[in-house]
Design a protein around this motif. Structure first.
Motif, mmCIF file in Angstrom:
data_model
loop_
_atom_site.group_PDB
_atom_site.id
_atom_site.type_symbol
_atom_site.label_atom_id
_atom_site.label_comp_id
_atom_site.label_asym_id
_atom_site.label_seq_id
_atom_site.Cartn_x
_atom_site.Cartn_y
_atom_site.Cartn_z
ATOM 1 N N PRO A 8 0.796 -1.297 0.029
ATOM 2 C CA PRO A 8 -0.045 -0.018 0.007
ATOM 3 C C PRO A 8 0.863 1.299 -0.044
ATOM 4 O O PRO A 8 0.470 2.142 -0.546
ATOM 5 C CB PRO A 8 -0.782 -0.332 1.395
ATOM 6 N N SER A 9 2.083 1.229 0.568
ATOM 7 C CA SER A 9 2.853 2.467 0.472
ATOM 8 C C SER A 9 3.568 2.839 -0.742
ATOM 9 O O SER A 9 3.429 4.149 -1.027
ATOM 10 C CB SER A 9 4.097 2.297 1.743
ATOM 11 N N LEU A 10 3.625 1.941 -1.492
ATOM 12 C CA LEU A 10 4.210 2.062 -2.932
ATOM 13 C C LEU A 10 2.828 2.407 -3.894
ATOM 14 O O LEU A 10 3.087 3.464 -4.629
ATOM 15 C CB LEU A 10 4.596 0.698 -3.368
ATOM 16 N N ALA A 11 1.758 2.065 -3.376
ATOM 17 C CA ALA A 11 0.661 2.430 -4.323
ATOM 18 C C ALA A 11 0.546 4.136 -4.176
ATOM 19 O O ALA A 11 0.071 4.750 -4.904
ATOM 20 C CB ALA A 11 -0.802 1.691 -3.996
ATOM 21 N N LEU A 12 0.484 4.501 -2.780
ATOM 22 C CA LEU A 12 0.403 5.812 -2.265
ATOM 23 C C LEU A 12 1.408 6.700 -3.072
ATOM 24 O O LEU A 12 1.146 7.922 -3.619
ATOM 25 C CB LEU A 12 0.176 6.050 -0.936
ATOM 26 N N ASP A 13 2.682 5.965 -3.289
ATOM 27 C CA ASP A 13 3.747 6.864 -3.928
ATOM 28 C C ASP A 13 3.381 7.256 -5.356
ATOM 29 O O ASP A 13 3.632 8.279 -5.964
ATOM 30 C CB ASP A 13 4.975 6.190 -3.774
ATOM 31 N N LYS B 33 2.832 11.084 -6.920
ATOM 32 C CA LYS B 33 3.910 11.467 -7.873
ATOM 33 C C LYS B 33 3.067 11.636 -9.354
ATOM 34 O O LYS B 33 3.182 12.420 -10.016
ATOM 35 C CB LYS B 33 4.884 10.347 -8.008
ATOM 36 N N THR B 34 2.080 10.662 -9.449
ATOM 37 C CA THR B 34 1.399 10.771 -10.795
ATOM 38 C C THR B 34 0.606 12.015 -10.874
ATOM 39 O O THR B 34 0.119 12.676 -11.836
ATOM 40 C CB THR B 34 0.876 9.409 -11.223
ATOM 41 N N ARG B 35 -0.074 12.417 -9.752
ATOM 42 C CA ARG B 35 -1.114 13.391 -9.288
ATOM 43 C C ARG B 35 -0.248 14.556 -9.854
ATOM 44 O O ARG B 35 -0.870 15.347 -10.556
ATOM 45 C CB ARG B 35 -1.586 13.476 -8.147
ATOM 46 N N LYS B 36 0.968 14.846 -9.336
ATOM 47 C CA LYS B 36 1.581 15.959 -9.674
ATOM 48 C C LYS B 36 1.997 16.098 -11.290
ATOM 49 O O LYS B 36 1.782 17.174 -11.709
ATOM 50 C CB LYS B 36 3.192 15.985 -9.127
#
Length: 279
Positions: A223-228, A232-235
């Motif tokens: 899950p921490s990788l999914a949040l990363d 990052k893609t949001r930006k």
């Protein structure tokens, strides 16, 4: 034999609630809402295997900046019928009925990191992802969305346009290198190994951005990788949209376990005949 038809009877529409419960496992839309929308410019389609309802699509009318359009809100298919092309068939039927009703534009949202949905929406249907909606629905508790912000792309599907009639320019895309590099970690999930350069300083005709091949599996196991990936893609996606780029296609790379969004300048597309459409 599968058959798709428009649902007009209130009991036919009520049957879609069973699919909604099984697919999303959350409270269903009240029947008075969906039935009323269907009588006032909206549309509900049902997919039947013989007499059994196995999928549906619900749309209602929208209006913005002097334009009327069809808002495609929900599309659900029973688990045993998923991955068989039924979603694409429901969208094709939606397009035909929408044209008959006088619509030129259909819109809907989806999670930008869901590669299967992205491939259907952009590659197969030739919609465009033109707007990025940050945490659009807030934090949700259903199994598909729990634990991660509900960022969404808004898809514009210009169903009378030259854009959806043309072929994707695959040869041209192949000559471009993605601005993000990835590698696989020990669990065989893609991780970001290099950061993107500022989009606003780029004058590229085409920009490629990767997303994970299986985001749901990543959410469950790392899950921490999914949040990363989300943050990052949001930006990147927000910056692209602010600089008039739109996502027009998705290219798969199973070896690297990613898919690549293909972004182009919006003004390079023929969205409404020979005129630029804009919501």
């Amino acid at each position: 034999m599968l058959q798709i038809k428009r649902l007009v009877d209130i009991e036919e529409i009520r049957a879609t609630q069973q699919i909604e419960e099984k697919v999303w496992k959350m409270p269903v839309i009240p029947i008075h809402q969906t039935y009323t929308a269907s009588k006032n410019g909206g549309m509900i389609l049902g997919a039947y295997d013989n007499d059994e309802l196995v999928g549906y699509q619900y749309s209602f009318p929208g209006f913005k900046n002097g334009k009327a359009y069809l808002c495609s809100h929900m599309l659900g298919v029973l688990p045993t019928y998923q991955k068989g092309g039924l979603g694409e068939k429901l969208k094709a039927a939606q397009k035909e009925w929408a044209l008959e009703m006088g619509y030129s534009l259909i819109v809907w949202t989806y999670d930008p990191l869901e590669s299967v949905n992205a491939y259907l929406n952009l590659h197969k249907l030739k919609g465009i992802a033109a707007s990025y909606l940050e945490n659009h629905y807030g934090m949700m508790e259903d199994p598909l969305n729990k634990g991660i912000p509900t960022d969404r792309f808004l898809v514009e599907w210009w169903i009378r346009s030259d854009h959806i009639q043309g072929e994707q320019k695959n040869d041209e895309v192949q000559s471009y290198e993605p601005l993000i590099e990835t590698e696989l970690n020990k669990r065989q999930f893609p991780i970001i190994s290099s950061e993107i350069e500022p989009i606003k300083n780029k004058k590229k005709d085409i920009i490629l951005i990767p997303i994970p091949e299986n985001f749901q599996q990543m959410k469950q196991q790392q899950p921490s990788l999914a949040l990363d990936w989300r943050y990052k893609t949001r930006k990147w996606f927000q910056e692209l949209c602010l600089n008039d780029y739109v996502a027009v296609d998705v290219k798969r790379n199973s070896k690297e376990k990613v898919s690549y969004y293909v972004f182009r300048k919006r003004n390079s597309l023929s969205l409404v005949g020979n005129e630029e459409g804009k919501l």
